[in-house]
Design an enzyme around this catalytic site. Structure first.
Site, mmCIF file in Angstrom:
data_model
loop_
_atom_site.group_PDB
_atom_site.id
_atom_site.type_symbol
_atom_site.label_atom_id
_atom_site.label_comp_id
_atom_site.label_asym_id
_atom_site.label_seq_id
_atom_site.Cartn_x
_atom_site.Cartn_y
_atom_site.Cartn_z
ATOM 1 N N ILE A 101 41.927 35.470 42.333
ATOM 2 C CA ILE A 101 41.521 35.172 40.957
ATOM 3 C C ILE A 101 42.739 35.150 40.041
ATOM 4 O O ILE A 101 42.858 34.286 39.167
ATOM 5 C CB ILE A 101 40.481 36.192 40.465
ATOM 6 C CG1 ILE A 101 39.183 36.056 41.270
ATOM 7 C CG2 ILE A 101 40.198 36.006 38.973
ATOM 8 C CD1 ILE A 101 38.137 37.110 40.946
ATOM 9 N N HIS A 148 29.644 41.752 31.613
ATOM 10 C CA HIS A 148 29.991 41.502 33.012
ATOM 11 C C HIS A 148 29.565 40.089 33.421
ATOM 12 O O HIS A 148 28.889 39.883 34.444
ATOM 13 C CB HIS A 148 29.344 42.543 33.921
ATOM 14 C CG HIS A 148 30.094 42.759 35.199
ATOM 15 N ND1 HIS A 148 30.253 43.989 35.784
ATOM 16 C CD2 HIS A 148 30.757 41.887 36.020
ATOM 17 C CE1 HIS A 148 30.945 43.874 36.896
ATOM 18 N NE2 HIS A 148 31.269 42.600 37.070
ATOM 19 N N ASP A 188 52.001 43.675 41.738
ATOM 20 C CA ASP A 188 51.109 43.901 42.872
ATOM 21 C C ASP A 188 51.863 44.708 43.909
ATOM 22 O O ASP A 188 52.736 44.174 44.609
ATOM 23 C CB ASP A 188 50.626 42.577 43.471
ATOM 24 C CG ASP A 188 49.440 42.767 44.400
ATOM 25 O OD1 ASP A 188 49.481 43.724 45.211
ATOM 26 O OD2 ASP A 188 48.468 41.992 44.326
ATOM 27 N N GLU A 246 27.825 50.800 33.054
ATOM 28 C CA GLU A 246 27.102 49.540 32.912
ATOM 29 C C GLU A 246 25.645 49.715 33.316
ATOM 30 O O GLU A 246 25.369 50.368 34.328
ATOM 31 C CB GLU A 246 27.757 48.449 33.777
ATOM 32 C CG GLU A 246 29.146 48.062 33.323
ATOM 33 C CD GLU A 246 29.721 46.882 34.113
ATOM 34 O OE1 GLU A 246 28.989 46.291 34.939
ATOM 35 O OE2 GLU A 246 30.895 46.542 33.893
ATOM 36 N N ALA A 275 31.945 37.308 33.222
ATOM 37 C CA ALA A 275 33.095 36.420 33.428
ATOM 38 C C ALA A 275 32.964 35.589 34.690
ATOM 39 O O ALA A 275 33.340 34.411 34.712
ATOM 40 C CB ALA A 275 34.388 37.229 33.460
ATOM 41 N N GLY A 276 32.441 36.178 35.744
ATOM 42 C CA GLY A 276 32.341 35.463 37.011
ATOM 43 C C GLY A 276 31.048 34.711 37.205
ATOM 44 O O GLY A 276 30.834 34.119 38.264
ATOM 45 N N ALA A 332 37.972 42.588 35.441
ATOM 46 C CA ALA A 332 38.052 43.070 36.821
ATOM 47 C C ALA A 332 36.986 44.114 37.076
ATOM 48 O O ALA A 332 35.887 43.794 37.534
ATOM 49 C CB ALA A 332 39.454 43.626 37.098
#
Length: 311
Positions: free
Chosen positions: A150, A284, A169, A263, A286-287, A233
């Site tokens: 992503i 939640h 990373d 959540e 975004a995806g 994320a």
């Protein structure tokens, strides 16, 4: 029987799971007692991110062979417990990458420009041009915390808009070929250096012991004045109270939070954001787009069908 406890594309259910007994009830996620009853008959369970596949639910799932996750994060699934019970877990890897990447870029542009909240004023005859002079995204530096699939989709779009890109990373050595993308190089940086230099910081890591509270008050203090933070994320990676405080103090220039430590976000917990400027809160989502819902549904249906047919 296949139990589906959260929403998904219904055509994928009808066509992809034809021939299987299916219980599709998206409200089951909010009725855990009922879910615990039906799970005892299930060969497979399909969930999004809210159904907690652990503990008592797994104990009740006597015949469960596979869990399909309509998304990629697995923090709502006890993967180790599933492995011990020989229950396969299938995330829908790659199916919502584009949706999240577009969310990050869109919210970054929205927050940088700052011109889109004045419709009522303009319609009433006001003309607040000077108050709405924002910033361009071109030439800004994007700092990606995590450089998985992503993050790479996000970086590709950011590069097309003229941003420079760095990423942190710890699982990718600086010599890795992945830093050399077709659209240009990505600079591998330590986290503190990335935070200090980025105009936009976007989170792309799972929630683990190492990432919990990663972006806290100390991390935010390292950021440039006016920087943006975007978390699409996992909740818990960012200290939400510290974000709100930094926005009120004027240190951060904006933030977008799509995920939360709790959540759904309750009114009580959400009160920490009251009166916070330059803040976007989304549930939640975004995806989840019309297109990605179809993709994740079909990937999951194919995974579950293949597993049960082979079993």
């Amino acid at each position: 029987m296949i139990v589906i406890s959260e929403f998904m594309d219904e055509e994928a259910i009808r066509s992809g799971l034809d021939g299987f007994e299916v219980l599709y009830d998206p409200s089951l996620v909010d009725r855990p007692d009922d879910l615990a009853v039906v799970i005892g008959q299930a060969d497979a369970l399909i969930v999004r991110n809210r159904t907690q596949v652990r503990g008592a639910l797994l104990d009740a799932a006597r015949n469960l062979k596979a869990v399909g996750r309509l998304g990629v994060g697995l923090d709502n699934i006890d993967v180790a417990a599933c492995k011990a019970r020989r229950i396969a877990v299938y995330p829908a890897s790659g199916a919502n990458d584009v949706s999240v990447a577009e969310y990050v870029i869109a919210t970054a542009m929205l927050l940088l420009r700052g011109a889109y909240g004045a419709s009522a004023e303009v319609a009433s005859g006001a003309w607040p041009r000077n108050a709405l002079i924002g910033r361009e995204i071109a030439g800004k530096r994007l700092g990606l915390v995590g450089f998985g699939a992503i993050a790479r989709e996000t970086a590709k779009r950011a590069a097309a808009l003229g941003m420079t890109i760095a990423a942190y990373d710890p699982y990718l050595p600086p010599s890795a070929e992945i830093w050399k993308q077709p659209w240009g190089p990505v600079e591998a940086q330590p986290l503190n250096a990335l935070l200090a230099q980025a105009d936009v910081v976007s989170l792309h890591v799972p929630l683990t012991d190492e990432t919990h509270g990663l972006i806290d008050g100390n991390a935010i203090a390292l950021m440039k004045k006016g920087a943006l933070v975007i978390n699409a994320a996992r909740g818990g990676v960012v200290d939400e109270g510290a974000i709100a405080a930094a926005l009120r103090a004027g240190h951060l220039g904006g933030a977008a939070l799509d995920v939360f430590a709790e959540e759904p976000l309750t009114a009580d917990h959400g009160s920490i954001f009251a009166g916070t400027p330059n803040l976007i809160l989304t549930p939640h989502i975004a995806g989840v787009t019309a297109e990605s819902n179809v993709r994740v549904s079909w990937v999951t249906v194919d995974n579950i069908r293949r597993h049960l047919t082979a079993a």
